[in-house]
Design a protein around this motif. Structure first.
Motif, PDB file in Angstrom:
ATOM      1  N   LEU A 151       0.835  -1.204   0.000  1.00 25.94           N
ATOM      2  CA  LEU A 151       0.000   0.000   0.000  1.00 25.94           C
ATOM      3  C   LEU A 151       0.868   1.252   0.000  1.00 25.94           C
ATOM      4  O   LEU A 151       1.897   1.307   0.679  1.00 25.94           O
ATOM      5  N   GLY A 152       0.445   2.241  -0.774  1.00 22.28           N
ATOM      6  CA  GLY A 152       1.190   3.485  -0.879  1.00 22.28           C
ATOM      7  C   GLY A 152       2.260   3.456  -1.954  1.00 22.28           C
ATOM      8  O   GLY A 152       2.985   4.433  -2.138  1.00 22.28           O
ATOM      9  N   THR A 153       2.389   2.330  -2.650  1.00 23.65           N
ATOM     10  CA  THR A 153       3.365   2.216  -3.742  1.00 23.65           C
ATOM     11  C   THR A 153       2.675   1.563  -4.941  1.00 23.65           C
ATOM     12  O   THR A 153       1.519   1.163  -4.863  1.00 23.65           O
ATOM     13  N   SER A 154       3.417   1.431  -6.008  1.00 25.30           N
ATOM     14  CA  SER A 154       2.905   0.717  -7.178  1.00 25.30           C
ATOM     15  C   SER A 154       3.515  -0.684  -7.266  1.00 25.30           C
ATOM     16  O   SER A 154       3.365  -1.368  -8.268  1.00 25.30           O
ATOM     17  N   ARG A 155       4.205  -1.115  -6.223  1.00 26.53           N
ATOM     18  CA  ARG A 155       4.891  -2.409  -6.225  1.00 26.53           C
ATOM     19  C   ARG A 155       3.975  -3.513  -5.717  1.00 26.53           C
ATOM     20  O   ARG A 155       3.191  -3.314  -4.796  1.00 26.53           O
ATOM     21  N   GLY A 156       4.107  -4.675  -6.324  1.00 24.45           N
ATOM     22  CA  GLY A 156       3.308  -5.809  -5.894  1.00 24.45           C
ATOM     23  C   GLY A 156       3.652  -7.049  -6.684  1.00 24.45           C
ATOM     24  O   GLY A 156       4.605  -7.074  -7.461  1.00 24.45           O
ATOM     25  N   THR A 157       2.834  -8.076  -6.496  1.00 19.72           N
ATOM     26  CA  THR A 157       3.031  -9.339  -7.198  1.00 19.72           C
ATOM     27  C   THR A 157       1.705 -10.086  -7.239  1.00 19.72           C
ATOM     28  O   THR A 157       0.691  -9.590  -6.753  1.00 19.72           O
ATOM     29  N   VAL A 158       1.720 -11.282  -7.802  1.00 20.68           N
ATOM     30  CA  VAL A 158       0.533 -12.128  -7.917  1.00 20.68           C
ATOM     31  C   VAL A 158       0.940 -13.539  -7.514  1.00 20.68           C
ATOM     32  O   VAL A 158       2.048 -13.984  -7.814  1.00 20.68           O
ATOM     33  N   THR A 159       0.034 -14.264  -6.828  1.00 20.26           N
ATOM     34  CA  THR A 159       0.355 -15.649  -6.471  1.00 20.26           C
ATOM     35  C   THR A 159       0.448 -16.507  -7.730  1.00 20.26           C
ATOM     36  O   THR A 159      -0.254 -16.275  -8.713  1.00 20.26           O
ATOM     37  N   ASP A 160       1.300 -17.518  -7.665  1.00 17.14           N
ATOM     38  CA  ASP A 160       1.461 -18.426  -8.803  1.00 17.14           C
ATOM     39  C   ASP A 160       0.346 -19.478  -8.797  1.00 17.14           C
ATOM     40  O   ASP A 160      -0.591 -19.400  -8.001  1.00 17.14           O
ATOM     41  N   GLY A 161       0.447 -20.466  -9.654  1.00 13.63           N
ATOM     42  CA  GLY A 161      -0.574 -21.502  -9.788  1.00 13.63           C
ATOM     43  C   GLY A 161      -0.767 -22.348  -8.544  1.00 13.63           C
ATOM     44  O   GLY A 161      -1.798 -23.019  -8.399  1.00 13.63           O
ATOM     45  N   GLU A 162       0.194 -22.311  -7.638  1.00 20.00           N
ATOM     46  CA  GLU A 162       0.101 -23.090  -6.399  1.00 20.00           C
ATOM     47  C   GLU A 162      -0.172 -22.199  -5.193  1.00 20.00           C
ATOM     48  O   GLU A 162       0.000 -22.624  -4.046  1.00 20.00           O
ATOM     49  N   GLY A 163      -0.578 -20.940  -5.450  1.00 22.40           N
ATOM     50  CA  GLY A 163      -0.923 -20.019  -4.366  1.00 22.40           C
ATOM     51  C   GLY A 163       0.260 -19.391  -3.663  1.00 22.40           C
ATOM     52  O   GLY A 163       0.086 -18.674  -2.673  1.00 22.40           O
ATOM     53  N   HIS A 164       1.475 -19.595  -4.162  1.00 22.52           N
ATOM     54  CA  HIS A 164       2.680 -19.047  -3.529  1.00 22.52           C
ATOM     55  C   HIS A 164       2.994 -17.656  -4.071  1.00 22.52           C
ATOM     56  O   HIS A 164       2.728 -17.371  -5.243  1.00 22.52           O
ATOM     57  N   TYR A 165       3.595 -16.846  -3.215  1.00 25.89           N
ATOM     58  CA  TYR A 165       4.068 -15.526  -3.645  1.00 25.89           C
ATOM     59  C   TYR A 165       5.382 -15.237  -2.967  1.00 25.89           C
ATOM     60  O   TYR A 165       5.736 -15.833  -1.943  1.00 25.89           O
ATOM     61  N   GLU A 166       6.136 -14.315  -3.558  1.00 20.42           N
ATOM     62  CA  GLU A 166       7.385 -13.825  -2.989  1.00 20.42           C
ATOM     63  C   GLU A 166       7.527 -12.384  -3.447  1.00 20.42           C
ATOM     64  O   GLU A 166       7.388 -12.091  -4.626  1.00 20.42           O
ATOM     65  N   LEU A 167       7.805 -11.491  -2.492  1.00 17.08           N
ATOM     66  CA  LEU A 167       7.843 -10.065  -2.804  1.00 17.08           C
ATOM     67  C   LEU A 167       9.009  -9.409  -2.088  1.00 17.08           C
ATOM     68  O   LEU A 167       9.143  -9.543  -0.862  1.00 17.08           O
ATOM     69  N   GLN A 168       9.856  -8.716  -2.848  1.00 13.58           N
ATOM     70  CA  GLN A 168      10.944  -7.931  -2.255  1.00 13.58           C
ATOM     71  C   GLN A 168      10.333  -6.652  -1.695  1.00 13.58           C
ATOM     72  O   GLN A 168       9.587  -5.956  -2.394  1.00 13.58           O
ATOM     73  N   VAL A 169      10.614  -6.354  -0.425  1.00 15.28           N
ATOM     74  CA  VAL A 169      10.010  -5.212   0.251  1.00 15.28           C
ATOM     75  C   VAL A 169      11.090  -4.383   0.944  1.00 15.28           C
ATOM     76  O   VAL A 169      12.156  -4.895   1.265  1.00 15.28           O
ATOM     77  N   PRO A 170      10.807  -3.104   1.192  1.00 18.18           N
ATOM     78  CA  PRO A 170      11.741  -2.294   1.980  1.00 18.18           C
ATOM     79  C   PRO A 170      11.687  -2.726   3.444  1.00 18.18           C
ATOM     80  O   PRO A 170      10.723  -3.365   3.869  1.00 18.18           O
ATOM     81  N   ILE A 171      12.708  -2.363   4.219  1.00 16.19           N
ATOM     82  CA  ILE A 171      12.754  -2.820   5.609  1.00 16.19           C
ATOM     83  C   ILE A 171      11.998  -1.905   6.563  1.00 16.19           C
ATOM     84  O   ILE A 171      12.012  -2.118   7.762  1.00 16.19           O
ATOM     85  N   GLU A 172      11.292  -0.939   6.038  1.00 16.71           N
ATOM     86  CA  GLU A 172      10.461  -0.070   6.878  1.00 16.71           C
ATOM     87  C   GLU A 172       9.119  -0.744   7.158  1.00 16.71           C
ATOM     88  O   GLU A 172       8.784  -1.757   6.553  1.00 16.71           O
ATOM     89  N   GLU A 173       8.350  -0.166   8.086  1.00 20.69           N
ATOM     90  CA  GLU A 173       7.003  -0.687   8.341  1.00 20.69           C
ATOM     91  C   GLU A 173       6.175  -0.535   7.066  1.00 20.69           C
ATOM     92  O   GLU A 173       6.230   0.495   6.403  1.00 20.69           O
ATOM     93  N   LEU A 174       5.414  -1.557   6.716  1.00 22.20           N
ATOM     94  CA  LEU A 174       4.614  -1.496   5.503  1.00 22.20           C
ATOM     95  C   LEU A 174       3.334  -2.290   5.669  1.00 22.20           C
ATOM     96  O   LEU A 174       3.192  -3.088   6.592  1.00 22.20           O
ATOM     97  N   ARG A 175       2.402  -2.044   4.760  1.00 21.01           N
ATOM     98  CA  ARG A 175       1.125  -2.761   4.763  1.00 21.01           C
ATOM     99  C   ARG A 175       0.956  -3.459   3.423  1.00 21.01           C
ATOM    100  O   ARG A 175       1.077  -2.829   2.373  1.00 21.01           O
ATOM    101  N   LEU A 176       0.690  -4.758   3.483  1.00 22.79           N
ATOM    102  CA  LEU A 176       0.428  -5.543   2.279  1.00 22.79           C
ATOM    103  C   LEU A 176      -1.064  -5.784   2.160  1.00 22.79           C
ATOM    104  O   LEU A 176      -1.708  -6.179   3.136  1.00 22.79           O
ATOM    105  N   GLN A 177      -1.599  -5.572   0.970  1.00 21.14           N
ATOM    106  CA  GLN A 177      -3.013  -5.828   0.730  1.00 21.14           C
ATOM    107  C   GLN A 177      -3.139  -7.025  -0.209  1.00 21.14           C
ATOM    108  O   GLN A 177      -2.517  -7.071  -1.269  1.00 21.14           O
ATOM    109  N   PHE A 178      -3.972  -7.987   0.203  1.00 22.90           N
ATOM    110  CA  PHE A 178      -4.247  -9.195  -0.570  1.00 22.90           C
ATOM    111  C   PHE A 178      -5.673  -9.089  -1.091  1.00 22.90           C
ATOM    112  O   PHE A 178      -6.609  -8.943  -0.294  1.00 22.90           O
ATOM    113  N   SER A 179      -5.856  -9.160  -2.409  1.00 16.19           N
ATOM    114  CA  SER A 179      -7.203  -9.048  -2.974  1.00 16.19           C
ATOM    115  C   SER A 179      -7.394 -10.063  -4.097  1.00 16.19           C
ATOM    116  O   SER A 179      -6.461 -10.376  -4.846  1.00 16.19           O
TER     117      SER A 179
END
Length: 119
Positions: free
Chosen positions: A53-81
């Motif tokens: 949230l607050g950025t344009s960075r993100g990803t999508v889960t693969d066919g097995e529902g897995h995800y991996e996302l490089q993030v900054p080390i500051e406090e952040l909020r991830l939104q799953f939709s």
């Protein structure tokens, strides 16, 4: 010949100087990864959108529902939709540089009921 060698050395020095900030940024990040599942069936959900949230960075889960996302080390909020499911937001704190944090998510199906349709 001497001028050619000097030019080559200058280009090499400039190239190395330009790479230093990129290498430093890559080490400052962390990785958040996990699996997204359905709350009722426990089945994996492929194609779930995950964004910082607050950025344009993100990803999508693969066919097995897995995800991996490089993030900054500051406090952040991830939104799953995901279409047909209620969105979920998770706050991530206390990440260290180079850390890999596991975060598995369960999404709940959202039911939309409407009035009677007459054809």
């Amino acid at each position: 010949m001497f001028a050619s060698d000097m030019r080559h050395n200058y280009l090499l020095i400039i190239f190395i100087i330009l790479l230093i900030p990129v290498a430093g940024w890559a080490q400052d990040g962390a990785i958040v990864k996990g699996t997204v599942r359905d709350a009722a069936t426990n089945e994996v959900l492929p194609g779930v959108n995950i964004r910082i949230l607050g950025t344009s960075r993100g990803t999508v889960t693969d066919g097995e529902g897995h995800y991996e996302l490089q993030v900054p080390i500051e406090e952040l909020r991830l939104q799953f939709s995901y279409i047909g499911y209620e969105s979920k937001t998770e706050t991530i704190t206390g990440l260290a540089a180079g850390e890999e944090r596991s975060l598995d998510i369960v999404l709940t199906s959202s039911f939309v009921s409407g009035g009677e349709i007459v054809v």
